[in-house]
Design a protein around this motif. Structure first.
Motif, short mmCIF file in Angstrom:
data_model
loop_
_atom_site.label_atom_id
_atom_site.label_comp_id
_atom_site.label_asym_id
_atom_site.label_seq_id
_atom_site.Cartn_x
_atom_site.Cartn_y
_atom_site.Cartn_z
N ARG A 35 1.86 4.37 -3.59
CA ARG A 35 1.80 5.84 -3.68
C ARG A 35 3.17 6.49 -3.50
O ARG A 35 3.27 7.69 -3.26
CB ARG A 35 0.83 6.38 -2.63
CG ARG A 35 1.20 6.05 -1.19
CD ARG A 35 0.20 6.67 -0.20
NE ARG A 35 0.63 6.48 1.17
CZ ARG A 35 0.33 5.43 1.93
NH1 ARG A 35 -0.42 4.45 1.41
NH2 ARG A 35 0.76 5.33 3.17
N GLU A 65 7.83 7.75 3.01
CA GLU A 65 7.48 6.36 2.71
C GLU A 65 8.64 5.42 3.02
O GLU A 65 8.44 4.32 3.55
CB GLU A 65 7.09 6.22 1.23
CG GLU A 65 5.79 6.90 0.85
CD GLU A 65 5.96 8.38 0.54
OE1 GLU A 65 4.94 9.01 0.18
OE2 GLU A 65 7.09 8.91 0.65
N ASP A 90 0.83 -1.21 0.00
CA ASP A 90 0.00 0.00 0.00
C ASP A 90 0.86 1.26 0.00
O ASP A 90 0.58 2.23 -0.72
CB ASP A 90 -0.92 0.01 1.22
CG ASP A 90 -2.06 -1.00 1.11
OD1 ASP A 90 -2.31 -1.49 -0.02
OD2 ASP A 90 -2.68 -1.31 2.14
#
Length: 228
Positions: A23, A52, A19
């Motif tokens: 992005r 991230e 997930d």
């Protein structure tokens, strides 16, 4: 020593990682390559400073910390911060190369001697075609393509490559370990002894004199070879 380390991440953790990666801001993978490797490297990589990357690093390090086989096999002194790459499309392979002997960390945070190279797979074999990690060793070549959440460790001295990904995308984390025991042969012997000891403890118990004696031998060998 080349070793398949199973279930470093749980299926839920793999989904969390996927997930985040869906992005993520991918960039040119050559940014962290040495001079020779940059000529062979054709992939994408997350920037080391992105939020991230930091989220995923915490996830991977938690998985490593709880994994007894990982600790037994690597005896880590330093672990370089995990990085994350993607192969697919035009950026789909990494030719033969040897990892640099020393990994310099960002912002003067130190350095890691790359005794052990690690690849943690974040996509399963059915998600892409090609993309095998090919590791050269004295007996020939070993092709590695593991389930998501599984990892391979192998000597940092090995010539290795990633074959072209011809369908889909291959996502992985990669990092290096400086071991408390520098010799690959000594680490292998210690790992084999520890593996047999764990089996003995399960069958005859912790207090059996043979188990106590062999445990002492293991730790005495470790005292001779370890650098903390």
């Amino acid at each position: 020593m080349l070793l398949h380390v199973r279930d470093v991440l749980t299926p839920d953790e793999v989904r969390q990682a996927r997930d985040v990666l869906a992005r993520a801001p991918w960039g040119d993978g050559r940014v962290t390559a040495g001079e020779q490797s940059a000529q062979a490297k054709h992939n994408e990589q997350l920037p080391e400073t992105s939020p991230e990357t930091r989220t995923l690093q915490d996830l991977v390090l938690r998985g490593l910390e709880r994994h007894p086989v990982f600790f037994s096999a690597t005896l880590p002194k330093h672990i370089s911060p995990p990085l994350f790459n993607r192969y697919g499309g035009a950026a789909n392979h990494f030719g033969n190369h040897v990892d640099s002997a020393v990994r310099y960390l960002r912002n003067g945070a130190g350095r890691v001697r790359t005794d052990i190279s690690c690849t943690l797979f974040l996509t399963g074999p059915d998600d892409y075609e090609g993309g095998e990690l090919v590791i050269e060793h004295p007996g020939g070549q070993q092709q590695v393509k593991l389930p998501a959440g599984h990892m391979v460790i192998y000597p940092g001295t090995s010539v290795h490559r990633v074959e072209p990904v011809t369908r889909g995308h291959r996502l992985a984390s990669f990092f290096w370990i400086q071991s408390m025991v520098r010799s690959d042969e000594q680490r292998r012997l210690l790992f084999e002894m520890d593996t047999h000891l764990r089996q003995l403890r399960g069958s005859i118990g912790e207090t059996d004199p043979a188990v106590i004696g062999l445990t002492g031998t293991y730790h005495n060998l470790l005292r001779q070879w370890v650098d903390t």
